[in-house]
Design a protein around this motif. Structure first.
Motif, PDB file in Angstrom:
ATOM      1  N   THR A  19       0.818  -1.213   0.000  1.00 11.64           N
ATOM      2  CA  THR A  19       0.000   0.000   0.000  1.00 11.64           C
ATOM      3  C   THR A  19       0.853   1.266   0.000  1.00 11.64           C
ATOM      4  O   THR A  19       0.585   2.208  -0.741  1.00 11.64           O
ATOM      5  CB  THR A  19      -0.934   0.023   1.231  1.00 11.64           C
TER       6      THR A  19
ATOM      7  N   ASP B 262      -5.633  -2.737  -6.669  1.00  8.40           N
ATOM      8  CA  ASP B 262      -5.284  -3.655  -5.591  1.00  8.40           C
ATOM      9  C   ASP B 262      -6.252  -4.797  -5.717  1.00  8.40           C
ATOM     10  O   ASP B 262      -7.382  -4.730  -5.292  1.00  8.40           O
ATOM     11  CB  ASP B 262      -5.455  -2.957  -4.237  1.00  8.40           C
TER      12      ASP B 262
ATOM     13  N   HIS C 139      -8.386   1.306   2.849  1.00  9.76           N
ATOM     14  CA  HIS C 139      -7.321   2.053   2.163  1.00  9.76           C
ATOM     15  C   HIS C 139      -7.543   3.549   2.319  1.00  9.76           C
ATOM     16  O   HIS C 139      -6.607   4.303   2.556  1.00  9.76           O
ATOM     17  CB  HIS C 139      -7.309   1.718   0.667  1.00  9.76           C
TER      18      HIS C 139
HETATM   19 MG    MG Z   1      -2.945  -4.883   0.681  1.00 12.91          MG
END
Ligand code: MG
Ligand code: ADP
Length: 703
Positions: free
Chosen positions: A306, A400, A336
């Protein structure tokens, strides 16, 4: 150039295939054309090249073949015990063949005085061998058919069998077809490749895969056809890749500026690992050179993908471009968003969130702010690829993903802007084996984070049977008293949502009994909850109000709670390896020793046991991915179907790694030397690729 391809001829044109058979072939095996039929490969071969004699039979485990004269036949017994017995004699002795069914047919076919070939697995009774229900053919016919050698066994169905298409029936059709196609197989591999890799001619390969004379011919045929299959895929992938480089001018991110430096020097909460630094360098180099980047970022769970994505998004911003990050679920997107907003809270960077739950009013505002460039970073779910999401200047896209997108879906993102194409970074949720990546993501460049942040204590993984539950609960209790938190995960029962739910609720009751309120607080999260309720329960676990989180599936616990130190997985035999590895990755995020406890019943399949052993043995996601691929084959690895690519007919991605590499290298070499396939030795290849483009571009199919 576009003359009809004989391979596309409808199967009805083949002698022996009438309308009924054709209809069944289509319905049962999706066989419509000559080529489809050719691709119906034997799933195994039996060796019919060797004849045993009656004195050589020593075990009951192998199929063997005998030849001899029937000297006597009789029908014995009554009703259920009724059977037809034939005695066969060769120069060494006699043996009995017995049939309990189909007596009418056998008794007329098997006649004393005739010579037959018998094929089957012998039975033993009191030291005497016999065959029950062997395959039997007249010796003369056997020779005429050329049945000796390896005989392919084809999969078939009851329906097809009732129309004469048992394995033998298929073999007959195959002979017929190969005869029709004689001289019609176009060789498209360049000569030098054929020589370099010692490949056999196409036509021989197709013949020998169906009707091999011996095992070395079969091997050569397999090698050739696997190579061809993989080579064509790689040619297409690498062509897509190189074409993209030519068509799409990449935006040049030349600057490393204010945002990057400010973040790196003042807000990055830890030192990057060397692997993270290296990967960021690779990405930067790629984004700075005027080519559009398409890169796969592989790294184990918890390796810190990330923050890599975030840093690259800041570089994009330094070059006056917006970026977006797309996650597979709402929970992950929200997570996120929270992480990134928190990291950037003291910086002048605007972050937005777009998911299915974003209401109309918020949407309207969000869209406006995207359009006029107020928002710098947009985080969200699939909602991001919808057409009405318009950026002012999208320069960088991060996906992602849990292997969810095919090449086509990804390309939707890079078509978001007419004037230029943003750089794309795809991050995998768990590692995937190299050869699989080469095939599923073969159009991408690859970066790998092969190092975990320092100070992580390896998670201890143990396996316990259900009858040890009380001990396990006791252990959890102790951990809770030391201030830790625990996940307890139940499997999704695929066959029935209801059963899943019941299972979870039963488990929840069990946990409640052992961990009574108000002393203990428990969160529960499952798929049938409203997102708001789910979120609330998650929050309670995240802020430490609850001690235990009872949940189903990976996705729903895709949350970062560093204080959680126990992952208890119930009915572990129902989970796949990569899922287990993902789940385990939810703990071990803090400073404390973490534990993963795999609970199962005593009834375990061989595969389930292997999965458990693998989890107990290693924490290495790359190693686990290899085992997973071996156990399940590519078709079952999560998301590979969506990629549409793993439609391989012959190749076994886990066993044929060497051929995959060869094919990749061979294709790369050609693309490098002669990208447009203009050299004379590539003409046939170019033609073949063009001709087979539409019908067979499997990889572009979106599921
Ligand atoms: Mg991840
Ligand atoms: P994943 O690769 O599985 O997506 P994350 O990006 O979620 O992993 O990172 C996992 C955790 O590790 C996060 O809490 C993150 O802040 C932390 N982390 C990432 N990089 C480092 C580092 N270099 N040093 C220490 N902690 C790190």
């Amino acid at each position: 150039m576009n003359s009809p391809n004989i391979m596309d001829t409808p199967i009805t044109y083949l002698k022996g295939v009438g309308p009924q058979r054709a209809q069944l072939l289509a319905a049962e095996f999706n066989i419509h054309t000559y080529e489809d039929l050719l691709n119906h490969f034997p799933f195994r071969y039996v060796d019919r090249s060797k004849f045993y004699n009656t004195s050589q039979i020593t075990d009951t485990n192998t199929y063997i073949q005998l030849k001899g004269f029937v000297i006597k036949t009789e029908t014995l017994g009554e009703k259920k015990a009724k059977r037809f017995v034939a005695t066969v004699k060769d120069e060494f002795g006699t043996i009995e063949l017995v049939w309990f069914q189909g007596l009418k047919w056998v008794s007329s076919f098997v006649q004393a005085g005739q010579q037959y070939v018998i094929f089957g697995k012998p039975n033993e009774f009191k030291g005497k061998y016999s065959f029950s229900h062997p395959e039997i053919e007249l010796f003369d016919q056997y020779i005429q058919m050329g049945s000796e050698g390896l005989q392919g066994i084809y999969s078939t169905t009851e329906k097809l069998k009732s129309f004469g298409l048992d394995s033998k029936g298929f073999l007959k059709l195959m002979r017929q077809l190969l005869q029709v196609l004689e001289g019609k197989f176009v060789e498209f591999l360049p000569d030098n490749l054929i020589r370099k890799y010692h490949l056999v001619e196409r036509e021989d390969a197709w013949r020998n895969i169906h009707i091999p004379a011996n095992s070395s011919d079969l091997k050569a045929a397999e090698l050739r056809l696997k190579f061809e299959e993989l080579f064509l895929i790689q040619m297409r992938l690498l062509k897509i890749k190189s074409k993209r480089n030519i068509i799409y001018k990449g935006i040049v991110f030349s600057k490393i500026g204010e945002n990057f430096n400010n973040f790196y020097n003042n807000y990055l909460p830890f030192e990057l690992t060397n692997a993270q630094k290296r990967v960021i360098k690779e990405i930067r180099a790629d984004m700075g050179h005027g080519k559009q980047m398409n890169r796969l970022l592989q790294g184990d769970v918890g390796s810190g993908k990330t923050v890599v994505a975030l840093i690259c998004m800041l570089i994009s911003l330094d070059n006056s471009y917006q970026s977006c990050l797309m996650a597979p679920t709402e929970i992950l997107a929200t997570q996120h968003y929270n992480t990134i907003s928190e990291l950037l809270k003291d910086m002048p960077v605007r972050v937005g969130l777009l998911t299915g739950s974003t209401n109309k009013k918020q949407r309207t505002q969000l869209f406006e702010e995207l359009n006029n460039g107020v928002i710098d970073i947009l985080i969200g779910t699939h909602a991001l690829i919808e057409d009405n999401v318009q950026f002012k200047s999208l320069g960088f896209v991060v996906i992602d993903e849990q292997h969810r997108f095919g090449v086509e879906q990804r390309s939707k993102l890079w078509n978001k802007n007419e004037h230029y194409v943003p750089h794309v970074l795809v991050m995998t949720a768990t590692p995937i084996p190299r050869t699989l990546a080469m095939t599923v993501y073969g159009d991408l460049d690859v970066s790998i984070i092969d190092e975990l942040p320092p100070g992580r204590k390896p998670i201890m993984t143990v396996h316990r049977f259900d009858d040890k539950r009380l001990d396990v609960y006791e252990f959890i209790r102790k951990q809770i008293h030391e201030g830790r938190q625990a996940y307890i995960v139940f499997p999704l029962i695929e066959e029935s949502e209801k059963m899943s739910y019941k299972n979870l609720m039963d488990g929840y009751d069990m946990v409640l009994q052992r961990f009574p309120m108000p002393k203990y607080q428990i969160s529960i999260v499952h798929g049938q909850m409203k997102p708001k309720v789910k979120d609330w329960e998650m929050q309670r676990f995240l802020n430490g109000t609850t001690h235990i989180m009872v949940a189903t599936t990976v996705i729903e616990v895709g949350v970062n709670v560093p204080n959680a130190s126990i992952m208890l997985i119930e009915s572990v035999e129902r989970f796949g390896l990569s899922q287990l590895h993902q789940l385990r990755g939810r703990v071990g995020r803090g400073a404390d020793q973490s534990y993963c406890i795999l609970m199962s019943s005593y009834k375990l399949s061989r595969e389930a046991r292997l999965r458990i052993e693998t989890m107990v043995r290693t924490n290495d996601g790359f190693e686990i991915a290899e085992v997973d691929l071996k156990l399940r084959g590519p078709g079952n690895i999560e998301g590979t179907q969506q990629s549409g690519l793993i439609d391989l007919k012959l190749t076994n991605i886990s066993q044929d790694q060497a051929i995959i590499e060869l094919a990749r290298n061979a294709a790369q070499q050609i693309i490098n030397d002669d990208p447009d396939l203009q050299h004379p030795e590539h003409v046939a290849l170019l033609e073949y690729l063009i001709q087979n483009k539409k019908s067979k571009s499997n990889w572009s199919r979106i599921s």
